[in-house]
Design a protein around this motif. Structure first.
Motif, PDB file in Angstrom:
ATOM      1  N   SER A 284       0.823  -1.205   0.000  1.00  6.85           N
ATOM      2  CA  SER A 284       0.000   0.000   0.000  1.00  6.85           C
ATOM      3  C   SER A 284       0.851   1.246   0.000  1.00  6.85           C
ATOM      4  O   SER A 284       2.044   1.220   0.329  1.00  6.85           O
ATOM      5  CB  SER A 284      -0.930   0.001   1.229  1.00  6.85           C
ATOM      6  OG  SER A 284      -0.173  -0.055   2.424  1.00  6.85           O
TER       7      SER A 284
ATOM      8  N   ALA B 135     -10.921  -7.679   1.931  1.00  7.32           N
ATOM      9  CA  ALA B 135     -12.244  -7.712   1.305  1.00  7.32           C
ATOM     10  C   ALA B 135     -12.941  -8.961   1.831  1.00  7.32           C
ATOM     11  O   ALA B 135     -12.277  -9.926   2.223  1.00  7.32           O
ATOM     12  CB  ALA B 135     -12.142  -7.753  -0.216  1.00  7.32           C
TER      13      ALA B 135
ATOM     14  N   ASP C 264      -6.519  -8.138  -4.686  1.00  9.06           N
ATOM     15  CA  ASP C 264      -7.616  -7.212  -4.399  1.00  9.06           C
ATOM     16  C   ASP C 264      -7.042  -5.812  -4.347  1.00  9.06           C
ATOM     17  O   ASP C 264      -6.199  -5.503  -3.494  1.00  9.06           O
ATOM     18  CB  ASP C 264      -8.255  -7.559  -3.051  1.00  9.06           C
ATOM     19  CG  ASP C 264      -9.248  -8.683  -3.148  1.00  9.06           C
ATOM     20  OD1 ASP C 264     -10.440  -8.385  -3.339  1.00  9.06           O
ATOM     21  OD2 ASP C 264      -8.833  -9.857  -3.046  1.00  9.06           O
TER      22      ASP C 264
ATOM     23  N   TYR D  86      -7.766  -1.786  -3.851  1.00  7.56           N
ATOM     24  CA  TYR D  86      -8.745  -0.771  -3.455  1.00  7.56           C
ATOM     25  C   TYR D  86      -8.074   0.587  -3.334  1.00  7.56           C
ATOM     26  O   TYR D  86      -6.885   0.698  -3.015  1.00  7.56           O
ATOM     27  CB  TYR D  86      -9.477  -1.156  -2.166  1.00  7.56           C
ATOM     28  CG  TYR D  86      -8.686  -1.061  -0.888  1.00  7.56           C
ATOM     29  CD1 TYR D  86      -8.426   0.175  -0.281  1.00  7.56           C
ATOM     30  CD2 TYR D  86      -8.231  -2.209  -0.240  1.00  7.56           C
ATOM     31  CE1 TYR D  86      -7.716   0.262   0.904  1.00  7.56           C
ATOM     32  CE2 TYR D  86      -7.530  -2.129   0.955  1.00  7.56           C
ATOM     33  CZ  TYR D  86      -7.280  -0.889   1.516  1.00  7.56           C
ATOM     34  OH  TYR D  86      -6.572  -0.804   2.694  1.00  7.56           O
TER      35      TYR D  86
ATOM     36  N   ILE E 114     -15.116  -1.928   1.234  1.00  8.64           N
ATOM     37  CA  ILE E 114     -14.950  -1.837  -0.229  1.00  8.64           C
ATOM     38  C   ILE E 114     -16.260  -1.508  -0.941  1.00  8.64           C
ATOM     39  O   ILE E 114     -16.249  -1.103  -2.114  1.00  8.64           O
ATOM     40  CB  ILE E 114     -14.371  -3.143  -0.815  1.00  8.64           C
ATOM     41  CG1 ILE E 114     -15.334  -4.318  -0.589  1.00  8.64           C
ATOM     42  CG2 ILE E 114     -12.986  -3.436  -0.244  1.00  8.64           C
ATOM     43  CD1 ILE E 114     -14.975  -5.546  -1.393  1.00  8.64           C
ATOM     44  N   GLU E 115     -17.395  -1.645  -0.235  1.00 12.04           N
ATOM     45  CA  GLU E 115     -18.695  -1.330  -0.815  1.00 12.04           C
ATOM     46  C   GLU E 115     -19.073   0.139  -0.624  1.00 12.04           C
ATOM     47  O   GLU E 115     -20.088   0.598  -1.152  1.00 12.04           O
ATOM     48  CB  GLU E 115     -19.763  -2.231  -0.180  1.00 12.04           C
ATOM     49  CG  GLU E 115     -19.497  -3.722  -0.402  1.00 12.04           C
ATOM     50  CD  GLU E 115     -20.282  -4.614   0.544  1.00 12.04           C
ATOM     51  OE1 GLU E 115     -21.145  -4.078   1.281  1.00 12.04           O
ATOM     52  OE2 GLU E 115     -20.041  -5.835   0.566  1.00 12.04           O
TER      53      GLU E 115
ATOM     54  N   VAL F 236     -14.896   4.340  -2.006  1.00 12.68           N
ATOM     55  CA  VAL F 236     -13.858   3.328  -2.212  1.00 12.68           C
ATOM     56  C   VAL F 236     -14.036   2.678  -3.583  1.00 12.68           C
ATOM     57  O   VAL F 236     -15.129   2.250  -3.947  1.00 12.68           O
ATOM     58  CB  VAL F 236     -13.921   2.233  -1.115  1.00 12.68           C
ATOM     59  CG1 VAL F 236     -12.842   1.172  -1.359  1.00 12.68           C
ATOM     60  CG2 VAL F 236     -13.744   2.854   0.267  1.00 12.68           C
ATOM     61  N   HIS F 237     -12.951   2.620  -4.349  1.00 10.14           N
ATOM     62  CA  HIS F 237     -12.907   1.890  -5.615  1.00 10.14           C
ATOM     63  C   HIS F 237     -12.263   0.530  -5.352  1.00 10.14           C
ATOM     64  O   HIS F 237     -11.203   0.459  -4.721  1.00 10.14           O
ATOM     65  CB  HIS F 237     -12.080   2.647  -6.660  1.00 10.14           C
ATOM     66  CG  HIS F 237     -12.577   4.027  -6.951  1.00 10.14           C
ATOM     67  ND1 HIS F 237     -13.522   4.293  -7.926  1.00 10.14           N
ATOM     68  CD2 HIS F 237     -12.260   5.227  -6.399  1.00 10.14           C
ATOM     69  CE1 HIS F 237     -13.768   5.592  -7.963  1.00 10.14           C
ATOM     70  NE2 HIS F 237     -13.016   6.181  -7.047  1.00 10.14           N
ATOM     71  N   HIS F 238     -12.865  -0.543  -5.850  1.00 12.10           N
ATOM     72  CA  HIS F 238     -12.336  -1.885  -5.607  1.00 12.10           C
ATOM     73  C   HIS F 238     -12.446  -2.733  -6.870  1.00 12.10           C
ATOM     74  O   HIS F 238     -13.493  -2.771  -7.513  1.00 12.10           O
ATOM     75  CB  HIS F 238     -13.103  -2.563  -4.474  1.00 12.10           C
ATOM     76  CG  HIS F 238     -12.736  -4.006  -4.275  1.00 12.10           C
ATOM     77  ND1 HIS F 238     -13.552  -5.054  -4.659  1.00 12.10           N
ATOM     78  CD2 HIS F 238     -11.613  -4.584  -3.759  1.00 12.10           C
ATOM     79  CE1 HIS F 238     -12.977  -6.204  -4.373  1.00 12.10           C
ATOM     80  NE2 HIS F 238     -11.800  -5.950  -3.833  1.00 12.10           N
TER      81      HIS F 238
ATOM     82  N   THR G  66     -10.699  -6.694  -8.529  1.00 11.74           N
ATOM     83  CA  THR G  66      -9.782  -7.827  -8.402  1.00 11.74           C
ATOM     84  C   THR G  66      -9.121  -8.052  -9.753  1.00 11.74           C
ATOM     85  O   THR G  66      -9.742  -7.836 -10.806  1.00 11.74           O
ATOM     86  CB  THR G  66     -10.517  -9.112  -7.968  1.00 11.74           C
ATOM     87  OG1 THR G  66     -11.533  -9.430  -8.917  1.00 11.74           O
ATOM     88  CG2 THR G  66     -11.123  -8.944  -6.593  1.00 11.74           C
TER      89      THR G  66
END
Length: 321
Positions: A144, A219, A230, A232, A255-256, A260-262, A264
């Motif tokens: 990160s 997630a 994953d 985000y 993540i929902e 937040v952008h998520h 895979t």
């Protein structure tokens, strides 16, 4: 394959490497060696290390010797350093949780007590897990940049020893006050997503495992063996947005959130408006632009017999004699 099968072989060789500078490290080496020998393992070679440089050189020596089992005692950074040296080999990794967060141990569903964890390993099974790569550097949990790097820099080692994982929210509040938003471009070399241009960001993370930051979840569906990363990105937003996101970090349902952008993916290249340092399992090892990839089933790991880690791959193939 179960651990009893591995340990019942003739001339099984075990290396026990303990970061004696980690929390509880000094007390764990002797008790762990005694438990290993009590299990009937005669060839146990123990190493106490007291610095990052000593850890690196010791792991180089141990990896060159190719033990059947490498027990690494320390935090997530120490575990990742060990994994980097034995990934793709027949060496089995066992984790002795001695750090502050112990997130890879959480992912493996190991007990946080070192003696209990050793017993779980001795009675456990062997699975295969994925490893993440960031500009060629190995990580197991999460890579990160953004706020997380400032948190790492703000963590007081003395405070970590006194209050353990509770040091993370203290450091997070301190880092948030000085955060500067940034812009990132995400490109997906395997073509599974269109490029993303994201502005006014607080943090971007690329998860390989399931847990990070002292028990937060990447997630809800994240797994260390799903052949996926994953990704985000959290938009800076308002303070009340971050409070609502923070409440969902443990479950991974953050993540929902609409801030937040998520996605895979199997690989992603991330570029920022200016080069930014990247945190890999608690260690600053590279900077953006960063190529993130994964190596599927690259690492053999000992886990408790009822651990759900590695559930997607089924039983691990036999490690060669």
């Amino acid at each position: 394959m179960d651990m009893q099968t591995l340990l019942s072989r003739d001339s099984v060789k075990v290396a026990l490497v303990v970061n004696a500078g980690s929390r509880r490290g000094e007390d764990a080496l002797a008790s762990s060696e005694e438990m290993l020998r009590s299990a009937g393992i005669e060839d146990v070679r123990s190493y106490a290390v007291h610095s990052g440089e000593e850890l690196e050189s010791t792991l180089d020596e141990v990896a060159a010797d190719q033990p059947d089992l490498l027990v690494i005692g320390g935090g997530d950074g120490s575990v990742s350093a060990a994994a980097a040296r034995i990934a793709g080999t027949d060496v089995v990794l066992a984790v002795l949780p001695l750090g502050t967060a112990n997130d890879f141990a959480r992912t493996l569903e190991l007990d946080q007590d070192p003696e209990t964890a050793i017993q779980q390993v001795l009675e456990g099974k062997i699975i295969n897990v994925d490893i993440g790569k960031a500009n060629g550097h190995t990580y197991l949990n999460v890579a990160s940049f953004g706020l997380s790097v400032a948190v790492t820099e703000a963590l007081d080692p003395r405070l970590k020893k006194v209050i353990g994982p509770a040091a993370y929210p203290v450091a997070t509040l301190q880092a948030y006050r000085h955060h500067r938003p940034f812009t990132a471009r995400l490109e997906f070399p395997d073509g599974d997503h269109d490029p993303l241009e994201l502005d006014d960001l607080l943090q971007v993370a690329v998860g390989n495992g399931r847990h990070y930051g002292g028990g937060n979840t990447v997630a809800p569906s994240a797994s260390v063996d799903d052949d996926l990363l994953d990704v985000y990105a959290i938009v800076r937003g308002r303070m009340r947005d971050h409070v609502s996101i923070a409440r969902l970090l443990k479950s991974g349902h953050f993540i929902e959130h609409d801030q937040v952008h998520h996605v895979t993916t199997t690989a992603v290249r991330i570029t920022t408006d200016e080069p930014m340092p990247v945190n890999l399992d608690g260690e600053i090892l590279t900077e953006t632009p960063t190529d993130f990839t994964l190596e599927s089933n690259a690492l053999h790991v000992a886990v408790p017999i009822r651990s759900r880690a590695g559930r997607l791959d089924g039983p691990a193939p036999d490690v060669q004699s």
